[in-house]
Design a protein around this motif. Sequence first.
Motif, PDB file in Angstrom:
ATOM      1  N   UNK A  48       0.857  -1.194   0.000  1.00 54.98           N
ATOM      2  CA  UNK A  48       0.000   0.000   0.000  1.00 54.98           C
ATOM      3  C   UNK A  48       0.888   1.237   0.000  1.00 54.98           C
ATOM      4  N   UNK A  49       1.403   1.603  -1.174  1.00 57.75           N
ATOM      5  CA  UNK A  49       2.415   2.643  -1.282  1.00 57.75           C
ATOM      6  C   UNK A  49       2.015   3.988  -0.719  1.00 57.75           C
ATOM      7  N   UNK A  50       0.713   4.334  -0.745  1.00 54.20           N
ATOM      8  CA  UNK A  50       0.269   5.661  -0.296  1.00 54.20           C
ATOM      9  C   UNK A  50      -0.188   5.677   1.156  1.00 54.20           C
ATOM     10  N   UNK A  51      -0.111   4.543   1.834  1.00 54.34           N
ATOM     11  CA  UNK A  51      -0.700   4.453   3.164  1.00 54.34           C
ATOM     12  C   UNK A  51       0.017   5.349   4.172  1.00 54.34           C
ATOM     13  N   UNK A  52       1.344   5.338   4.167  1.00 50.19           N
ATOM     14  CA  UNK A  52       2.099   6.174   5.101  1.00 50.19           C
ATOM     15  C   UNK A  52       1.830   7.645   4.819  1.00 50.19           C
ATOM     16  N   UNK A  53       1.777   7.992   3.542  1.00 51.28           N
ATOM     17  CA  UNK A  53       1.508   9.389   3.179  1.00 51.28           C
ATOM     18  C   UNK A  53       0.131   9.824   3.684  1.00 51.28           C
ATOM     19  N   UNK A  54      -0.856   8.956   3.559  1.00 52.72           N
ATOM     20  CA  UNK A  54      -2.209   9.279   4.038  1.00 52.72           C
ATOM     21  C   UNK A  54      -2.224   9.453   5.548  1.00 52.72           C
ATOM     22  N   UNK A  55      -1.507   8.565   6.262  1.00 55.19           N
ATOM     23  CA  UNK A  55      -1.462   8.668   7.719  1.00 55.19           C
ATOM     24  C   UNK A  55      -0.781   9.959   8.157  1.00 55.19           C
ATOM     25  N   UNK A  56       0.330  10.314   7.505  1.00 51.90           N
ATOM     26  CA  UNK A  56       1.046  11.540   7.859  1.00 51.90           C
ATOM     27  C   UNK A  56       0.161  12.755   7.640  1.00 51.90           C
ATOM     28  N   UNK A  57      -0.609  12.742   6.552  1.00 52.92           N
ATOM     29  CA  UNK A  57      -1.508  13.866   6.267  1.00 52.92           C
ATOM     30  C   UNK A  57      -2.642  13.927   7.285  1.00 52.92           C
ATOM     31  N   UNK A  58      -3.162  12.771   7.655  1.00 55.27           N
ATOM     32  CA  UNK A  58      -4.283  12.721   8.592  1.00 55.27           C
ATOM     33  C   UNK A  58      -3.849  13.137  10.000  1.00 55.27           C
ATOM     34  N   UNK A  59      -2.667  12.674  10.421  1.00 54.39           N
ATOM     35  CA  UNK A  59      -2.217  12.900  11.787  1.00 54.39           C
ATOM     36  C   UNK A  59      -1.349  14.142  11.924  1.00 54.39           C
ATOM     37  N   UNK A  60      -0.862  14.683  10.782  1.00 51.09           N
ATOM     38  CA  UNK A  60      -0.002  15.865  10.771  1.00 51.09           C
ATOM     39  C   UNK A  60       1.241  15.642  11.634  1.00 51.09           C
ATOM     40  N   UNK A  61       1.877  14.490  11.439  1.00 51.99           N
ATOM     41  CA  UNK A  61       3.083  14.138  12.172  1.00 51.99           C
ATOM     42  C   UNK A  61       4.045  13.404  11.254  1.00 51.99           C
ATOM     43  N   UNK A  62       5.347  13.454  11.638  1.00 49.87           N
ATOM     44  CA  UNK A  62       6.335  12.631  10.946  1.00 49.87           C
ATOM     45  C   UNK A  62       6.161  11.187  11.404  1.00 49.87           C
ATOM     46  N   UNK A  63       6.050  10.277  10.433  1.00 54.11           N
ATOM     47  CA  UNK A  63       5.720   8.889  10.756  1.00 54.11           C
ATOM     48  C   UNK A  63       6.789   7.956  10.218  1.00 54.11           C
ATOM     49  N   UNK A  64       7.162   6.982  11.044  1.00 54.02           N
ATOM     50  CA  UNK A  64       7.982   5.869  10.592  1.00 54.02           C
ATOM     51  C   UNK A  64       7.208   4.586  10.849  1.00 54.02           C
ATOM     52  N   UNK A  65       7.216   3.689   9.877  1.00 53.95           N
ATOM     53  CA  UNK A  65       6.583   2.385  10.031  1.00 53.95           C
ATOM     54  C   UNK A  65       7.685   1.342  10.156  1.00 53.95           C
ATOM     55  N   UNK A  66       7.631   0.551  11.234  1.00 55.51           N
ATOM     56  CA  UNK A  66       8.655  -0.453  11.472  1.00 55.51           C
ATOM     57  C   UNK A  66       7.999  -1.814  11.687  1.00 55.51           C
ATOM     58  N   UNK A  67       8.649  -2.850  11.206  1.00 53.40           N
ATOM     59  CA  UNK A  67       8.104  -4.189  11.424  1.00 53.40           C
ATOM     60  C   UNK A  67       8.279  -4.635  12.874  1.00 53.40           C
ATOM     61  N   UNK A  68       7.311  -5.332  13.401  1.00 50.33           N
ATOM     62  CA  UNK A  68       7.478  -5.961  14.703  1.00 50.33           C
ATOM     63  C   UNK A  68       8.650  -6.933  14.605  1.00 50.33           C
ATOM     64  N   UNK A  69       9.587  -6.891  15.559  1.00 50.72           N
ATOM     65  CA  UNK A  69      10.773  -7.756  15.462  1.00 50.72           C
ATOM     66  C   UNK A  69      10.445  -9.238  15.277  1.00 50.72           C
ATOM     67  N   UNK A  70       9.271  -9.684  15.760  1.00 50.63           N
ATOM     68  CA  UNK A  70       8.913 -11.104  15.680  1.00 50.63           C
ATOM     69  C   UNK A  70       8.660 -11.578  14.250  1.00 50.63           C
ATOM     70  N   UNK A  71       8.400 -10.658  13.323  1.00 48.92           N
ATOM     71  CA  UNK A  71       8.020 -11.082  11.965  1.00 48.92           C
ATOM     72  C   UNK A  71       9.145 -10.892  10.960  1.00 48.92           C
ATOM     73  N   UNK A  72      10.334 -10.502  11.421  1.00 51.92           N
ATOM     74  CA  UNK A  72      11.441 -10.264  10.506  1.00 51.92           C
ATOM     75  C   UNK A  72      12.092 -11.581  10.084  1.00 51.92           C
ATOM     76  N   UNK A  73      12.391 -11.691   8.816  1.00 48.68           N
ATOM     77  CA  UNK A  73      13.152 -12.834   8.318  1.00 48.68           C
ATOM     78  C   UNK A  73      14.548 -12.797   8.929  1.00 48.68           C
ATOM     79  N   UNK A  74      15.080 -13.927   9.414  1.00 46.66           N
ATOM     80  CA  UNK A  74      16.430 -13.927   9.982  1.00 46.66           C
ATOM     81  C   UNK A  74      17.434 -13.303   9.013  1.00 46.66           C
ATOM     82  N   UNK A  75      18.396 -12.525   9.525  1.00 51.89           N
ATOM     83  CA  UNK A  75      19.321 -11.793   8.653  1.00 51.89           C
ATOM     84  C   UNK A  75      20.022 -12.650   7.602  1.00 51.89           C
ATOM     85  N   UNK A  76      20.426 -13.870   7.941  1.00 53.68           N
ATOM     86  CA  UNK A  76      21.147 -14.686   6.951  1.00 53.68           C
ATOM     87  C   UNK A  76      20.265 -14.994   5.753  1.00 53.68           C
TER      88      UNK A  76
END
Length: 634
Positions: A48-76
């Motif tokens: 959803x390429x525009x989702x972060x942009x929509x949230x930033x516009x709605x909330x009027x804040x700088x937003x970062x989206x980060x994955x929950x550490x539990x769902x990350x593929x192991x680095x290797x």
Amino acid sequence: MSTVDKQLETVRETIDEVVPREITISDVTYEGPELVIYTRDPKQFARNGDLVRRLASELRKRISVRPDPDVLTPPSRAEEAIRKAVPDEAEISELDFHADTGEVLIKATKPGVVIGQSGETLRKITQRVGWTPEVVRTPPIESATVQNVRNLLQQERDERRDVLERVGRQIHREPMSDDEYVRITMLGGCREVGRNAFILSTPESRVLIDCGDVPGSSQQPYLEIPEAFGAGANGIDAVVLTHAHLDHSGLVPLLFEYGYDGPIYCTEPTRDLLGLLTLDALDATTGEGHAPPYDSERVRDAIKHTITLEYGDVTDIAPDIKLTLHDAGHALGSAVTHFHIGDGLYNVAFSGDIHYDDTRLFEGATNEFPRVETLVLESTYGGRNDYQTDREDAERKLLELVRETHDRDGTVVVPSPAVGRSQELMLVLEAAMRAGDIPEMPIYLDGMIWEATAVHTTYPEFLREDLRDRIFDEADNPFLADAFEPVDGDADRAALADGEPGIVLAPDGMVTGGPVHSWLEHLAGDADSTLAMLGYQASGTLGRRIRNGWDDLPIGDGGETVSLDMRVESVDGFSGHADRQGLENFVRTMNPSPEKVLCVHGDESATQDLSSALYHDHNLRTFSPKNLETFRFV
């Protein structure tokens, strides 16, 4: 429930309304000035390429989206998938996984290939492995400083996240006062050069701008007065750093001795250079037998508390203050700091150090802002006669000195700050040698000049566009010219001083100490050699005394002196500071024009001369403050 928690609850409700149901939000929190959203479905977010942009516009804040550490593929496994997703022509040199933020730093020779058309490859990476990719160009000169800073931030990621969460809650706290005023208190840097430090205060917040030392002196800013740390370290909401030169940053680590535990806002290269310059200063102070004002652990504390910003980012740093950094054209990552206070109440800009015109390294300083009522302006060259030589004339004079000294089989020694002027001189000398304007000869880079140059090549986006293009072209990178030879230690200096003619760039620029003293020990008695003084020499420094005619120099251990028989020449025009005309032009063309100007960071006569000129010629209210004065604007 605290006010901040209620805010976050409301924010969470808005996010749940905007985000599709198939995307799970695991946490929402403030980290520094940003609102951070943690999700168990980073791949869905990426689709959803525009989702972060929509949230930033709605909330009027700088937003970062980060994955929950539990769902990350192991680095290797993630590394294998990333290398498959990115074409080989990108030439990936390193992948650095940051589990605390869910980001993977991808170093590549061709970042554009990693990014892909319209960011398609980046989205593909997140969809496959969950990690959020950040792409940087593999620098042509690897910097130990940059790597050490990044390693430190990675090692201290848990503590750093605690710091950021605490700062975020402080920024978004409930306002505590209905009063309205804006004040600036001068802690240093007034009618003097050095120990720059200013407190910007409102009923709600207090911000410290810069905290520097005095070249060749142990003087410190007036940090113990009630407006600063006299009322307790927790009374300061933020520190804002205009740039990393020690007269602006040298005592920032000392703040943590006072118990400060808040954020330091600056650009990314300023953060890295802060570490390089303060650690070098500690080594120099200890080597001279003096007690340093802090230890290396305090430098680590300062680095851990930095929050880096890009030019032009509008950032909340307190409940009633927004900060924006603008290019100052003075040094790598240097910034004019603009503060928007209250809901349109007042605007203040601190110039830091500026260079108004373009140089070989940088574009000239930015002087266009949405609003500015008061400008705090440097006045280093603000005196009525402080007009520097035209840059092209200065280069011609320097090259003439080089040719003449070479013809006498002598060496040209140039005292030069490691950051900024040394890289400018490297460009001048490389171009002249390539064009045949000076003979081929070694150019010795002493002290930390080579490491500082490596930091410059790590952040080419902060340099002029044409220089950036050359750095990207390995065959044309001026900093990799064969003539440049890093120097390692005094044994090297002694051997090179007795060798073939050459050029030496050696810190420091005001001859207060450092490698330049060793070169003078070896070459001061050589009448065929030349000492080229290029920059501002503050009152009380050895550089100022040499310019005033001293020929017995107190250099070396035990208090002995050396006789200066070298030819001494001054070449104006290479300063990273605007001269008198440049300062007036900066103010004259500033948009909008300020109502008040406070002239600081200059000798008493320079600040008073510039203040008087701006008043008479531009009909501005101007001041030449003294240290410990406070100005109220609202």
